[in-house]
Write a protein that holds these residues in place. Structure first.
Motif, short mmCIF file in Angstrom:
data_model
loop_
_atom_site.label_atom_id
_atom_site.label_comp_id
_atom_site.label_asym_id
_atom_site.label_seq_id
_atom_site.Cartn_x
_atom_site.Cartn_y
_atom_site.Cartn_z
N LEU A 42 -30.90 -11.18 44.09
CA LEU A 42 -29.53 -11.51 43.88
C LEU A 42 -29.29 -12.64 42.80
N ILE A 43 -30.16 -13.58 43.13
CA ILE A 43 -30.02 -14.87 42.20
C ILE A 43 -30.44 -14.56 40.72
N ILE A 44 -31.37 -13.92 40.72
CA ILE A 44 -32.01 -13.41 39.38
C ILE A 44 -31.26 -12.52 38.63
N VAL A 45 -30.88 -11.52 39.10
CA VAL A 45 -30.00 -10.46 38.61
C VAL A 45 -28.76 -11.26 38.01
N GLY A 46 -28.13 -12.10 38.99
CA GLY A 46 -26.90 -12.86 38.63
C GLY A 46 -27.24 -13.67 37.17
N CYS A 47 -28.50 -14.15 37.08
CA CYS A 47 -28.85 -14.88 35.71
C CYS A 47 -28.81 -13.80 34.65
N PHE A 48 -29.18 -12.60 34.78
CA PHE A 48 -29.18 -11.58 33.90
C PHE A 48 -27.88 -11.34 33.27
N MET A 49 -26.77 -11.38 34.32
CA MET A 49 -25.62 -10.89 34.01
C MET A 49 -24.83 -11.84 32.97
N MET A 50 -25.36 -13.15 32.75
CA MET A 50 -24.83 -14.25 32.20
C MET A 50 -25.17 -14.14 30.50
N GLU A 51 -25.69 -13.12 30.17
CA GLU A 51 -26.27 -12.88 28.73
C GLU A 51 -25.07 -13.10 27.64
N GLY A 52 -24.01 -12.38 28.25
CA GLY A 52 -22.68 -12.12 27.13
C GLY A 52 -21.98 -13.48 27.27
N LEU A 53 -22.00 -14.71 27.75
CA LEU A 53 -21.72 -15.94 27.48
C LEU A 53 -21.92 -16.27 26.33
N ALA A 54 -23.04 -15.94 25.66
CA ALA A 54 -23.37 -16.55 24.39
C ALA A 54 -22.49 -15.81 23.19
N LYS A 55 -22.00 -14.78 23.68
CA LYS A 55 -21.27 -13.99 22.41
C LYS A 55 -19.52 -14.30 22.51
N VAL A 56 -18.95 -15.35 23.57
CA VAL A 56 -17.85 -15.80 23.79
C VAL A 56 -17.48 -16.82 22.57
N LYS A 57 -16.23 -16.55 22.10
CA LYS A 57 -16.04 -17.79 20.99
C LYS A 57 -15.54 -18.98 21.66
N LYS B 192 -15.06 -21.88 20.68
CA LYS B 192 -14.37 -23.02 20.04
C LYS B 192 -12.86 -22.54 19.51
N GLU B 193 -12.82 -21.08 20.02
CA GLU B 193 -11.32 -20.69 20.20
C GLU B 193 -10.82 -20.84 21.59
N PHE B 194 -9.76 -21.58 21.71
CA PHE B 194 -9.23 -21.76 23.13
C PHE B 194 -8.65 -20.30 23.51
N ASP B 195 -7.84 -19.64 22.90
CA ASP B 195 -7.29 -18.46 23.60
C ASP B 195 -8.36 -17.57 23.87
N GLU B 196 -9.63 -17.51 23.31
CA GLU B 196 -10.44 -16.74 23.63
C GLU B 196 -11.38 -17.32 24.82
N ALA B 197 -11.53 -18.64 24.87
CA ALA B 197 -12.58 -19.23 25.68
C ALA B 197 -11.84 -19.27 27.20
N PHE B 198 -10.65 -19.80 27.31
CA PHE B 198 -10.11 -20.09 28.52
C PHE B 198 -10.04 -18.74 29.51
N PRO B 199 -9.59 -17.55 29.04
CA PRO B 199 -9.55 -16.54 29.67
C PRO B 199 -10.99 -15.92 30.18
N ALA B 200 -12.05 -16.17 29.49
CA ALA B 200 -13.34 -15.86 30.03
C ALA B 200 -13.78 -17.11 31.03
N PHE B 201 -13.37 -18.26 30.62
CA PHE B 201 -13.68 -19.20 31.64
C PHE B 201 -13.13 -18.97 33.10
N ILE B 202 -11.78 -18.87 33.14
CA ILE B 202 -11.07 -18.71 34.26
C ILE B 202 -11.54 -17.52 35.22
N ILE B 203 -11.83 -16.51 34.48
CA ILE B 203 -12.47 -15.26 35.11
C ILE B 203 -13.74 -15.75 35.92
N ILE B 204 -14.55 -16.24 35.24
CA ILE B 204 -16.00 -16.79 35.60
C ILE B 204 -15.96 -17.91 36.74
#
Length: 429
Positions: free
Chosen positions: A346-361, A363-375
């Motif tokens: 579970l711990i390692i698979v959780g790590c695999f699922m974080m890959e998409g974070l690199a694609k979140v913008k 530096k654009e707050f209106d894109e970053a905060f919704p992703a952040f609050i979900i996480i």
């Protein structure tokens, strides 16, 4: 076989496809142990989940093999099984009722697989929300793994704290985690499965693991042990939506990723997409009637593609190996009874699922905060649906006040209103 799966045209052969199928199976076989371990916490009998996991995986993968003819395997998804358990715990409903929600989500997914609404839905949801959802689920299941292992425990003042690392089960979990990490670092195929086996052997010699047999006849199970009416009685509409949305994102993203790796994508199009998505939808629906959470395409399929798998024959081998594993329920039951074996996965698979974070913008707050609050909210509220709601509500609001309201698809505004009503009047407790 060569003619049925067009092996010559795809530049492959039977031997390569069979080896690729075995490779894929070994990288994802952990699910037949981990899934029952998680869902049994929701009250679903182990044998029932064990059988349902294997049958749904076999059905979905065999449909993929025969009709879509892709080397993509299907099985109950990680994250959604944890969400299933959390719904039972927080909503105060029976597991049969939640299975009813999974069944309805499966039927909706099946219907959407043959319409253009699925494409509209996928395109309407911003990338930042998709990445946030996947990453949030990753943190959620990794947190569950840490709790199962005893590395993290409850604390009345700080909510959570470090556990007793000298406890036998916790110590074995740490050893298992380190062993599996080393296997991954060395790029050993089937690292998760091999790591579980090594941890089980160590656990056996530590006196933490007892076996009551290895091979037996397939366990009996209850067919159609679901409560569809209870879904409407308890108003679990957002639960259905959460199951549906996450399954669609997860499956579509995984299939496209595997297809790109194998070279199946043509001008940005995914041939035979309807058949491929239908395989997942049928697996989810069948799995619900037998006792498991939604199914999804497995990213572990890329290991088979890397081994040369290019046709449905790879998936056919995976499906048949799943059916063969039905005869090893005593072994699997013993392994799942020791949380130290499954927690590192579970711990390692959780790590695999974080890959998409690199694609979140970021530096654009209106894109970053919704992703952040979900996480942030998924693991802290132990609810995937709540995390999704936070993201879907904040995204259009921030876009509107930033003067970018026209960039938001009308469906997102609709979802924001629905989620706001749900959070205000029907919150998950």
């Amino acid at each position: 076989m060569e003619r049925l799966f067009n092996l010559q045209q795809l530049g492959t052969n039977v031997r390569t496809e069979v080896l690729a199928g075995i490779t894929t199976f070994l990288t994802m076989v952990y699910i037949i142990v981990v899934n029952p371990a998680i869902l049994s916490a929701a009250g679903v009998p182990f044998d029932q989940v064990f059988t349902a996991t294997i049958i749904s995986a076999a059905v979905g993968t065999l449909i993929m093999a025969i009709f879509a003819k892709y080397p993509i395997a299907i099985a109950p998804g990680m994250g959604l099984n944890a969400y299933f358990t959390s719904v039972v715990a927080t909503q105060g409903v029976s597991y049969q009722t939640v299975l009813g929600a999974v069944f309805l989500a499966g039927l909706l997914f099946l219907l959407l697989s043959f319409t253009k609404f699925r494409e509209v839905l996928i395109k309407s949801i911003p990338a930042s929300l998709k990445y946030g959802i996947t990453s949030g689920i990753g943190l959620f299941i990794a947190f569950i793994g840490l709790r199962m292992s005893g590395i993290i425990t409850s604390n009345p003042e700080t909510f959570v704290t470090i556990g007793d690392l000298t406890s036998p089960v916790t110590l074995l979990s740490i050893i298992g985690l380190l062993v599996t990490l080393i296997l991954f670092a060395r790029k050993i195929k089937g690292a998760l499965f091999i790591g579980m086996l090594i941890t089980a052997v160590i656990g056996y010699f530590m006196g933490l693991l007892e076996f009551n047999g290895v091979v037996s006849a397939p366990p009996a199970f209850v067919f159609f042990d679901i409560d569809v009416a209870g879904v409407f009685t308890n108003g679990l509409y957002t639960v259905i939506f959460a199951f549906l949305l996450v399954t669609i994102f997860d499956t579509t993203g995984t299939m496209i990723g595997v297809a790109e790796q194998a070279g199946f994508m043509k001008n940005g199009e995914f041939p035979r997409a309807k058949s491929a998505l239908a395989a997942d939808a049928v697996a989810t629906t069948v799995g619900a009637t037998m006792g498991t959470s939604p199914s999804t395409a497995y990213i572990e399929s890329t290991s088979g593609v890397a081994a040369g798998g290019r046709s449905g024959l790879t998936a056919l081998v995976v499906g048949l190996l799943f059916l063969l594993s039905l005869f090893f329920s005593p072994l699997m039951a013993a392994i799942s009874s020791l949380s130290a074996i499954t927690a590192p996965v579970l711990i390692i698979v959780g790590c695999f699922m974080m890959e998409g974070l690199a694609k979140v913008k970021w530096k654009e707050f209106d894109e970053a905060f919704p992703a952040f609050i979900i996480i942030l909210t998924m693991p802290l509220t132990a609810s995937i649906a709540t995390g999704m709601a936070m993201g879907f509500i904040t995204y259009p609001i921030l876009k509107l006040v930033s003067g970018k309201g026209k960039e938001v698809h009308p469906l997102i505004y609709l979802f924001a209103v629905i989620f706001a009503i749900q959070m205000a009047f029907f919150p998950a407790h």
